[in-house]
Write a protein that holds these residues in place. Structure first.
Motif, PDB file in Angstrom:
ATOM      1  N   ASN A  31       1.004  -1.068   0.027  1.00 27.19           N
ATOM      2  CA  ASN A  31      -0.085   0.028   0.157  1.00 27.19           C
ATOM      3  C   ASN A  31       0.693   1.212  -0.041  1.00 27.19           C
ATOM      4  O   ASN A  31       0.559   2.214  -0.594  1.00 27.19           O
ATOM      5  CB  ASN A  31      -0.768  -0.119   1.274  1.00 27.19           C
ATOM      6  CG  ASN A  31      -2.289  -0.480   0.887  1.00 27.19           C
ATOM      7  OD1 ASN A  31      -2.950  -0.297  -0.023  1.00 27.19           O
ATOM      8  ND2 ASN A  31      -2.696  -1.350   1.800  1.00 27.19           N
ATOM      9  N   HIS A  32       1.849   1.467   0.950  1.00 30.96           N
ATOM     10  CA  HIS A  32       2.710   2.540   0.953  1.00 30.96           C
ATOM     11  C   HIS A  32       3.076   3.032  -0.509  1.00 30.96           C
ATOM     12  O   HIS A  32       3.258   3.882  -0.625  1.00 30.96           O
ATOM     13  CB  HIS A  32       3.615   2.407   2.103  1.00 30.96           C
ATOM     14  CG  HIS A  32       4.716   3.314   2.081  1.00 30.96           C
ATOM     15  ND1 HIS A  32       4.476   4.637   2.525  1.00 30.96           N
ATOM     16  CD2 HIS A  32       6.107   3.382   1.796  1.00 30.96           C
ATOM     17  CE1 HIS A  32       5.346   5.367   2.297  1.00 30.96           C
ATOM     18  NE2 HIS A  32       6.465   4.752   1.957  1.00 30.96           N
ATOM     19  N   VAL A  33       4.154   2.098  -0.954  1.00 27.17           N
ATOM     20  CA  VAL A  33       4.565   2.262  -2.194  1.00 27.17           C
ATOM     21  C   VAL A  33       3.576   2.588  -3.480  1.00 27.17           C
ATOM     22  O   VAL A  33       3.733   3.596  -4.215  1.00 27.17           O
ATOM     23  CB  VAL A  33       5.768   1.346  -2.713  1.00 27.17           C
ATOM     24  CG1 VAL A  33       6.814   1.359  -1.844  1.00 27.17           C
ATOM     25  CG2 VAL A  33       5.133   0.098  -2.876  1.00 27.17           C
ATOM     26  N   LEU A  54       9.038   1.735  -6.191  1.00 27.43           N
ATOM     27  CA  LEU A  54      10.079   0.763  -5.995  1.00 27.43           C
ATOM     28  C   LEU A  54      10.782   1.099  -4.480  1.00 27.43           C
ATOM     29  O   LEU A  54      11.335   0.351  -3.824  1.00 27.43           O
ATOM     30  CB  LEU A  54      10.801   0.401  -7.014  1.00 27.43           C
ATOM     31  CG  LEU A  54      10.633   0.255  -8.321  1.00 27.43           C
ATOM     32  CD1 LEU A  54      11.552   0.130  -9.239  1.00 27.43           C
ATOM     33  CD2 LEU A  54       9.744  -1.094  -8.308  1.00 27.43           C
ATOM     34  N   HIS A  55      10.515   2.528  -4.117  1.00 32.04           N
ATOM     35  CA  HIS A  55      11.564   2.876  -2.884  1.00 32.04           C
ATOM     36  C   HIS A  55      11.325   2.238  -1.802  1.00 32.04           C
ATOM     37  O   HIS A  55      12.742   1.967  -1.280  1.00 32.04           O
ATOM     38  CB  HIS A  55      11.188   4.618  -2.912  1.00 32.04           C
ATOM     39  CG  HIS A  55       9.972   4.918  -1.818  1.00 32.04           C
ATOM     40  ND1 HIS A  55       8.771   4.646  -2.204  1.00 32.04           N
ATOM     41  CD2 HIS A  55      10.124   5.043  -0.597  1.00 32.04           C
ATOM     42  CE1 HIS A  55       8.043   5.091  -1.273  1.00 32.04           C
ATOM     43  NE2 HIS A  55       8.755   5.297  -0.117  1.00 32.04           N
ATOM     44  N   ASP A  56      10.590   1.817  -1.183  1.00 33.57           N
ATOM     45  CA  ASP A  56      10.411   0.983   0.108  1.00 33.57           C
ATOM     46  C   ASP A  56      10.503  -0.606  -0.095  1.00 33.57           C
ATOM     47  O   ASP A  56      10.335  -1.159   0.849  1.00 33.57           O
ATOM     48  CB  ASP A  56       9.546   1.576   1.077  1.00 33.57           C
ATOM     49  CG  ASP A  56      10.035   2.739   1.621  1.00 33.57           C
ATOM     50  OD1 ASP A  56      11.261   3.192   1.524  1.00 33.57           O
ATOM     51  OD2 ASP A  56       9.096   3.590   2.131  1.00 33.57           O
ATOM     52  N   THR A  57      10.168  -1.185  -1.210  1.00 41.07           N
ATOM     53  CA  THR A  57       9.894  -2.476  -1.401  1.00 41.07           C
ATOM     54  C   THR A  57      11.117  -3.394  -0.828  1.00 41.07           C
ATOM     55  O   THR A  57      10.390  -4.252  -0.195  1.00 41.07           O
ATOM     56  CB  THR A  57       9.659  -2.678  -2.829  1.00 41.07           C
ATOM     57  OG1 THR A  57      10.755  -2.411  -3.670  1.00 41.07           O
ATOM     58  CG2 THR A  57       8.541  -2.412  -3.437  1.00 41.07           C
ATOM     59  N   ASN A 106       6.860  12.909  -2.295  1.00 45.64           N
ATOM     60  CA  ASN A 106       5.654  12.151  -2.659  1.00 45.64           C
ATOM     61  C   ASN A 106       5.531  10.842  -1.599  1.00 45.64           C
ATOM     62  O   ASN A 106       4.701  10.020  -1.902  1.00 45.64           O
ATOM     63  CB  ASN A 106       5.731  11.521  -3.970  1.00 45.64           C
ATOM     64  CG  ASN A 106       5.564  12.729  -5.037  1.00 45.64           C
ATOM     65  OD1 ASN A 106       4.323  13.069  -5.246  1.00 45.64           O
ATOM     66  ND2 ASN A 106       6.317  13.289  -5.462  1.00 45.64           N
ATOM     67  N   ASP A 107       6.529  10.913  -0.715  1.00 47.68           N
ATOM     68  CA  ASP A 107       6.437   9.930   0.082  1.00 47.68           C
ATOM     69  C   ASP A 107       5.354  10.085   1.362  1.00 47.68           C
ATOM     70  O   ASP A 107       5.064  11.223   1.537  1.00 47.68           O
ATOM     71  CB  ASP A 107       7.741   9.628   1.150  1.00 47.68           C
ATOM     72  CG  ASP A 107       8.113   8.293   1.490  1.00 47.68           C
ATOM     73  OD1 ASP A 107       7.536   7.429   1.409  1.00 47.68           O
ATOM     74  OD2 ASP A 107       9.417   8.176   2.022  1.00 47.68           O
ATOM     75  N   LEU A 108       4.858   8.829   1.890  1.00 52.58           N
ATOM     76  CA  LEU A 108       3.607   9.246   2.780  1.00 52.58           C
ATOM     77  C   LEU A 108       3.735   8.767   3.957  1.00 52.58           C
ATOM     78  O   LEU A 108       4.179   7.480   4.129  1.00 52.58           O
ATOM     79  CB  LEU A 108       2.368   8.517   2.085  1.00 52.58           C
ATOM     80  CG  LEU A 108       1.866   9.234   0.364  1.00 52.58           C
ATOM     81  CD1 LEU A 108       0.824   8.334  -0.020  1.00 52.58           C
ATOM     82  CD2 LEU A 108       1.160  10.806   0.531  1.00 52.58           C
TER      83      LEU A 108
HETATM   84 FE   FE2 Z   1       8.529   5.796   1.918  1.00 51.13          FE
END
Ligand code: FE2
Ligand code: FE2
Length: 300
Positions: free
Chosen positions: A134-136, A158-161, A248-250
């Motif tokens: 969900n986050h990414v 892809l940033h936190d996968t 754009n990170d939430l």
């Molecule tokens: Fe993040």
């Protein structure tokens, strides 16, 4: 009362959100959205049976209660822990905070994983190993809505996968995992979003996340290598690439947001070099990392 934060090696401290809110009383109200988000979103909750939900709720309430009591014991002081308090919690757990969710379930037993197809694609990994992601997906959705370049939308996606495998230095791990398959700007943005999230940039519209006072401690100072990396990035021509990932990170989830990988399949098709042998079997420098994500139950 606003509280001054300690010196941060000459670097700028977060100005926004730096006010620590006094804790007035112990409340045990359940924030439903936060609870659902802590379980991985509405879809993840829907997949749980009744007993698992009850266990999770009990565990969540216990944590909330522990936090509230700890806060009261500090004389009703701050709502956020100190670095020392977080460190004191280390030996109260049977896992380390850096272990990814594929390796440890902090709320109960792990589930049997569906095997990966013989030649897995990025989409297969999203479906079978990164879900609910969900986050990414929410970050990438926002990046797309705000008109980011395709390289940055992909970086947000892809940033936190890699956090599913390992959390410390996830910017570097993530960039390494994706480097053989994505544009250089995308892996650059993934690598360095980890550093830039500690440093506010008002002009770009990025504030220090309030949740970091809780996650890292309100008196946390990023280690020297992060500060050095920040200094390097400030003068880098690609500074804005990782910066836009942080923008754009939430830091809060909307558990009701309907997100899926569908809207990103075109961008993946254009920019992600899917190996014909499948991720993990193309002898790339990160193939072993994909195999580890595919088979986290392997004992060696
Ligand atoms: Fe993040
Ligand atoms: Fe991140």
């Amino acid at each position: 009362m606003p509280r001054e934060l300690p010196e941060r090696g000459g670097l700028q401290w977060p100005r926004v959100g730096a006010t620590l809110v006094p804790h007035l009383e112990v409340r045990m109200e359940i924030d439903r959205r936060a609870f659902i988000a802590s379980l991985g979103g509405a879809a993840a909750v829907a997949a749980m049976d009744h007993e698992a939900k009850a266990d999770a709720l009990e565990h969540y309430m216990e944590e909330q209660l522990d936090e509230a009591v700890a806060s009261q014991q500090q004389g009703g002081g701050e709502k956020y822990p100190t670095v020392a308090e977080l460190e004191a919690q280390i030996e109260t757990r049977n896992y380390r905070r850096g272990a990814g969710n594929l390796l440890v379930n902090t709320r109960g037993n792990v589930k049997k994983l569906e095997p990966m197809p013989a030649k897995p694609t990025l989409e297969d990994f999203f479906r079978l190993r990164f879900a609910p992601a969900n986050h990414v997906l929410q970050s990438a959705t926002r990046a797309m809505k705000t008109g980011m370049s395709e390289e940055i939308v992909l970086a947000c996606l892809l940033h936190d996968t890699v956090n599913n495998l390992i959390k410390p230095d996830h910017g570097w791990w993530g960039a390494q995992l994706y480097e053989p398959y994505v544009p250089e700007k995308t892996s650059f943005a993934i690598r360095y979003h980890q550093t830039l999230r500690f440093f506010p940039d008002e002009q770009a519209g990025y504030e220090y996340p309030e949740s970091y006072f809780r996650t890292f401690g309100h008196d946390y100072v990023p280690p020297p290598y992060i500060q050095d990396t920040y200094k390097m990035l400030k003068n880098h021509r690609w500074y804005m690439e990782p910066r836009l990932v942080t923008v754009n990170d939430l830091y809060s989830f909307d558990p009701n947001a309907k997100v899926s990988i569908e809207p990103f399949l075109d961008i993946i098709g254009r920019h992600f070099k899917q190996p014909k042998e499948g991720l993990g079997f193309d002898n790339s420098p990160s193939a072993h990392m994909w195999r580890t994500i595919a088979r986290p139950d392997s004992p060696l």
